[in-house]
Motif scaffolding. Structure first.
Motif, PDB file in Angstrom:
ATOM      1  N   VAL A   1       1.826  16.988  -0.280  1.00 31.44           N
ATOM      2  CA  VAL A   1       2.057  16.525   1.129  1.00 31.44           C
ATOM      3  C   VAL A   1       0.735  15.737   1.633  1.00 31.44           C
ATOM      4  O   VAL A   1       0.823  14.726   2.153  1.00 31.44           O
ATOM      5  N   VAL A   2      -0.485  16.155   1.312  1.00 35.57           N
ATOM      6  CA  VAL A   2      -1.739  15.527   1.660  1.00 35.57           C
ATOM      7  C   VAL A   2      -1.981  14.316   0.954  1.00 35.57           C
ATOM      8  O   VAL A   2      -2.411  13.191   1.651  1.00 35.57           O
ATOM      9  N   ARG A   3      -1.499  14.298  -0.229  1.00 34.25           N
ATOM     10  CA  ARG A   3      -1.695  12.931  -1.002  1.00 34.25           C
ATOM     11  C   ARG A   3      -1.228  11.878  -0.455  1.00 34.25           C
ATOM     12  O   ARG A   3      -1.487  10.721  -0.510  1.00 34.25           O
ATOM     13  N   PHE A   4       0.584  12.165  -0.311  1.00 35.09           N
ATOM     14  CA  PHE A   4       1.103  10.963   0.238  1.00 35.09           C
ATOM     15  C   PHE A   4       0.765  10.584   1.735  1.00 35.09           C
ATOM     16  O   PHE A   4       0.965   9.334   1.751  1.00 35.09           O
ATOM     17  N   LEU A   5       0.385  11.476   2.435  1.00 30.64           N
ATOM     18  CA  LEU A   5       0.131  10.963   3.756  1.00 30.64           C
ATOM     19  C   LEU A   5      -1.259  10.088   3.623  1.00 30.64           C
ATOM     20  O   LEU A   5      -1.549   9.067   4.501  1.00 30.64           O
ATOM     21  N   MET A   6      -2.119  10.320   2.642  1.00 36.24           N
ATOM     22  CA  MET A   6      -3.356   9.544   2.194  1.00 36.24           C
ATOM     23  C   MET A   6      -2.879   8.104   2.062  1.00 36.24           C
ATOM     24  O   MET A   6      -3.299   7.182   2.300  1.00 36.24           O
ATOM     25  N   ILE A   7      -2.100   8.169   0.898  1.00 37.63           N
ATOM     26  CA  ILE A   7      -1.548   7.011   0.496  1.00 37.63           C
ATOM     27  C   ILE A   7      -1.006   6.109   1.722  1.00 37.63           C
ATOM     28  O   ILE A   7      -1.032   4.838   1.721  1.00 37.63           O
ATOM     29  N   ALA A   8      -0.138   6.622   2.619  1.00 36.69           N
ATOM     30  CA  ALA A   8       0.537   6.130   3.487  1.00 36.69           C
ATOM     31  C   ALA A   8      -0.291   5.395   4.516  1.00 36.69           C
ATOM     32  O   ALA A   8      -0.090   4.214   5.018  1.00 36.69           O
ATOM     33  N   TRP A   9      -1.392   6.311   5.022  1.00 37.34           N
ATOM     34  CA  TRP A   9      -2.112   5.621   6.177  1.00 37.34           C
ATOM     35  C   TRP A   9      -3.625   5.296   5.845  1.00 37.34           C
ATOM     36  O   TRP A   9      -4.188   4.768   6.780  1.00 37.34           O
ATOM     37  N   GLY A  10      -3.664   5.528   4.745  1.00 36.82           N
ATOM     38  CA  GLY A  10      -5.286   5.345   4.310  1.00 36.82           C
ATOM     39  C   GLY A  10      -5.499   4.241   3.343  1.00 36.82           C
ATOM     40  O   GLY A  10      -6.728   4.169   2.476  1.00 36.82           O
ATOM     41  N   ILE A  11      -4.543   3.418   2.865  1.00 37.16           N
ATOM     42  CA  ILE A  11      -4.668   2.387   1.901  1.00 37.16           C
ATOM     43  C   ILE A  11      -5.763   1.472   1.956  1.00 37.16           C
ATOM     44  O   ILE A  11      -6.174   0.661   0.860  1.00 37.16           O
ATOM     45  N   ASP A  12      -6.107   1.004   3.164  1.00 37.74           N
ATOM     46  CA  ASP A  12      -7.013   0.056   3.286  1.00 37.74           C
ATOM     47  C   ASP A  12      -8.739   0.772   2.990  1.00 37.74           C
ATOM     48  O   ASP A  12      -9.678   0.043   3.132  1.00 37.74           O
ATOM     49  N   SER A  13      -8.704   2.081   2.779  1.00 40.62           N
ATOM     50  CA  SER A  13      -9.998   2.753   2.631  1.00 40.62           C
ATOM     51  C   SER A  13     -10.071   3.073   1.270  1.00 40.62           C
ATOM     52  O   SER A  13      -9.319   3.532   0.718  1.00 40.62           O
ATOM     53  N   LEU A  14     -10.917   2.400   0.453  1.00 39.58           N
ATOM     54  CA  LEU A  14     -10.973   2.726  -1.028  1.00 39.58           C
ATOM     55  C   LEU A  14     -11.285   4.098  -1.206  1.00 39.58           C
ATOM     56  O   LEU A  14     -10.819   4.727  -2.169  1.00 39.58           O
ATOM     57  N   GLY A  15     -12.213   4.821  -0.476  1.00 39.22           N
ATOM     58  CA  GLY A  15     -12.455   6.271  -0.223  1.00 39.22           C
ATOM     59  C   GLY A  15     -11.167   7.093  -0.467  1.00 39.22           C
ATOM     60  O   GLY A  15     -10.998   8.001  -1.264  1.00 39.22           O
ATOM     61  N   TRP A  16     -10.281   6.997   0.386  1.00 37.28           N
ATOM     62  CA  TRP A  16      -9.209   7.498   0.579  1.00 37.28           C
ATOM     63  C   TRP A  16      -8.328   7.263  -0.695  1.00 37.28           C
ATOM     64  O   TRP A  16      -7.544   8.520  -0.891  1.00 37.28           O
ATOM     65  N   VAL A  17      -8.145   6.050  -0.999  1.00 41.53           N
ATOM     66  CA  VAL A  17      -7.265   5.881  -2.236  1.00 41.53           C
ATOM     67  C   VAL A  17      -7.835   6.396  -3.430  1.00 41.53           C
ATOM     68  O   VAL A  17      -6.899   7.157  -4.052  1.00 41.53           O
ATOM     69  N   ILE A  18      -9.135   6.500  -3.687  1.00 43.05           N
ATOM     70  CA  ILE A  18      -9.660   7.335  -4.820  1.00 43.05           C
ATOM     71  C   ILE A  18      -9.262   8.960  -4.518  1.00 43.05           C
ATOM     72  O   ILE A  18      -8.852   9.156  -5.799  1.00 43.05           O
ATOM     73  N   LEU A  19      -9.459   9.276  -3.390  1.00 43.55           N
ATOM     74  CA  LEU A  19      -9.193  10.713  -3.443  1.00 43.55           C
ATOM     75  C   LEU A  19      -7.755  11.082  -3.698  1.00 43.55           C
ATOM     76  O   LEU A  19      -7.564  12.064  -4.245  1.00 43.55           O
ATOM     77  N   ALA A  20      -6.878  10.124  -3.159  1.00 41.72           N
ATOM     78  CA  ALA A  20      -5.467  10.188  -3.406  1.00 41.72           C
ATOM     79  C   ALA A  20      -5.172  10.320  -4.951  1.00 41.72           C
ATOM     80  O   ALA A  20      -4.315  11.034  -5.501  1.00 41.72           O
ATOM     81  N   GLN A  21      -5.950   9.485  -5.547  1.00 39.87           N
ATOM     82  CA  GLN A  21      -5.649   9.519  -7.104  1.00 39.87           C
ATOM     83  C   GLN A  21      -6.094  10.533  -7.651  1.00 39.87           C
ATOM     84  O   GLN A  21      -5.582  11.182  -8.861  1.00 39.87           O
ATOM     85  N   VAL A  22      -7.261  11.111  -7.236  1.00 38.68           N
ATOM     86  CA  VAL A  22      -7.699  12.466  -7.880  1.00 38.68           C
ATOM     87  C   VAL A  22      -6.856  13.419  -7.921  1.00 38.68           C
ATOM     88  O   VAL A  22      -6.667  14.117  -8.775  1.00 38.68           O
ATOM     89  N   LEU A  23      -6.036  13.515  -6.824  1.00 35.18           N
ATOM     90  CA  LEU A  23      -5.007  14.430  -6.574  1.00 35.18           C
ATOM     91  C   LEU A  23      -3.834  14.417  -7.131  1.00 35.18           C
ATOM     92  O   LEU A  23      -2.910  15.215  -7.692  1.00 35.18           O
ATOM     93  N   HIS A  24      -3.811  13.307  -8.287  1.00 30.63           N
ATOM     94  CA  HIS A  24      -2.577  13.186  -9.206  1.00 30.63           C
ATOM     95  C   HIS A  24      -2.654  14.205 -10.338  1.00 30.63           C
ATOM     96  O   HIS A  24      -1.559  14.660 -10.845  1.00 30.63           O
ATOM     97  N   ALA A  25      -3.990  14.726 -10.396  1.00 32.48           N
ATOM     98  CA  ALA A  25      -4.107  15.715 -11.231  1.00 32.48           C
ATOM     99  C   ALA A  25      -3.134  17.177 -10.911  1.00 32.48           C
ATOM    100  O   ALA A  25      -2.823  17.691 -11.647  1.00 32.48           O
ATOM    101  N   ALA A  26      -3.146  17.403  -9.684  1.00 29.47           N
ATOM    102  CA  ALA A  26      -2.204  18.528  -9.394  1.00 29.47           C
ATOM    103  C   ALA A  26      -0.805  18.147  -9.083  1.00 29.47           C
ATOM    104  O   ALA A  26       0.033  18.791  -9.495  1.00 29.47           O
ATOM    105  N   THR A  27      -0.453  16.940  -8.446  1.00 33.00           N
ATOM    106  CA  THR A  27       0.788  16.603  -8.088  1.00 33.00           C
ATOM    107  C   THR A  27       1.695  16.067  -9.269  1.00 33.00           C
ATOM    108  O   THR A  27       2.998  16.282  -9.262  1.00 33.00           O
TER     109      THR A  27
END
Length: 384
Positions: free
Chosen positions: A275-301
């Protein structure tokens, strides 16, 4: 892991997910270069998942009744390779639809059978599964990074040749996978649909289906989304690779804990993180930091989710139901779920926009979380 064909199984996973590393991040870009619109791209990308709805169950039924899983894997690997050759003979929408549909029918047979074979070889040592499966992640990383840099300097029309190479590797390794002895405990006489109809099993399958729906837009459109927001193809490759590197860490670390922790709790955690990860991708795409964090969460999802789900499916489906159990899981999740995710994304991408596509994905993960929470007590009781 005495007498375990470790490197033959690991090699298959390496090439299988090398294929995924070429297709998921870059095939949409290849289709876009052929001037297809978002809906056409969504349809063509979804074919990889559509065939996983029913084809794995057909192949698994044959495998469970003949006991010759490895032979069927070989036929499927060769069939998918021959069908894929059609992409070099035409690039119209109808032609590629036929080519990708036929290729996917054969390709979708392999993984559930190899999963069942791997788990049968492991026997009671299922916590070692991650050590074999991680080589699939290595294959994905090698491919996604290599192609990211290659396509930064070369035209995307080179991509089909990279896909062909990975499929040749799958066909080669498929010839070396030995069949495993299929154990048939007392529970094996239970008809498979009696197992599927159990509330805790159906809840697990539906929740995993929703998780796959959530990931559908990610696999079909995430690279396009990144490129549209100014990320280079090499950066796209690194972002995909980052997620899979973290996935490898999970495959190495989590199996040490699986014998001592509830896989149902692991599953619940992965839904919440999604839930958290896809909201990050949805609304934080212009922030490299948010994008990187969202990719790290791929380990869980994906990583932790897949380990827990496969282990639970293996416990629910016994003996000669094992391959069909994995086939049903793959059909409902990667098949039906991935198809619906890719199609809804393609249908509303241009209208509502990418941010709302990924917000809907987060909503699907939330529904999965609520469903498993509802059945948690029964699921933990039957897997204890």
């Amino acid at each position: 892991m005495r007498r375990l064909p470790y490197w033959r199984l690991s090699g298959f996973y390496f090439f299988y997910f090398a294929f995924v590393g070429a297709m998921s991040p870059y095939w949409g870009l290849y289709l876009k270069s052929l001037t297809f619109n978002a809906w056409q791209i969504g349809v063509l990308m979804s074919l990889l998942q559509v065939m996983r709805i029913f084809a794995p169950n057909i192949w698994a039924w044959i495998a469970d009744h003949t006991g010759r899983r490895s032979s069927i894997v070989q036929v499927a690997a060769l069939g998918s390779l021959l069908c894929f050759l059609g992409v070099f003979w035409g690039n119209g929408f109808v032609w590629l639809f036929v080519v990708m549909a036929s290729m996917s029918f054969f390709w979708s047979a392999s993984l559930p059978l190899v999963e069942a074979t791997t788990l049968s070889h492991l026997g009671e040592r299922t916590h070692y599964y991650g050590r074999i499966r991680l080589w699939g992640s290595v294959g994905f990383i090698v491919t996604v990074l290599g192609l990211g840099y290659w396509l930064s300097f070369r035209p995307v029309s080179d991509l089909p040749w990279a896909v062909l190479l990975s499929m040749a590797g799958i066909a080669l390794l498929a010839r070396w996978i030995p069949d495993a002895k299929i154990t048939t405990p007392v529970q094996a006489h239970i008809a498979i649909w009696h197992v599927v109809r159990r509330p805790e099993v159906m809840s697990l399958l539906v929740a995993c289906f929703l998780m796959a729906v959530a990931h559908g837009p990610y696999y079909a459109f995430y690279s396009i989304y990144l490129v549209e927001h100014g990320y280079s193809k090499s950066m796209v490759g690194w972002l995909w690779a980052l997620g899979v590197i973290c996935e490898i860490a999970v495959f190495l670390w989590l199996p040490r804990w699986l014998p001592n922790i509830s896989m149902v709790k692991v599953l619940l955690a992965t839904f919440a993180i999604a839930v958290v990860r896809f909201l990050m991708i949805a609304w934080g795409i212009d922030s490299l930091g948010w994008v990187i964090l969202a990719q790290v969460l791929h380990a869980a999802t994906f990583g932790a989710h897949h380990l827990a789900a496969v282990a639970l499916i293996h416990r629910y489906f016994h003996g000669r139901n094992q391959a069909r159990g994995q086939g049903i899981y793959n059909g409902m999740t990667f098949g039906a779920g991935g198809t619906l995710g890719g199609l809804y994304a393609g249908a509303i991408w241009d209208g509502l926009g990418a941010s709302w596509v990924f917000t809907i994905a987060a909503g699907c993960a939330l529904l999965a979380l609520l469903l498993v929470t509802w059945q948690r007590q029964q699921m933990e009781a039957t897997t204890a």
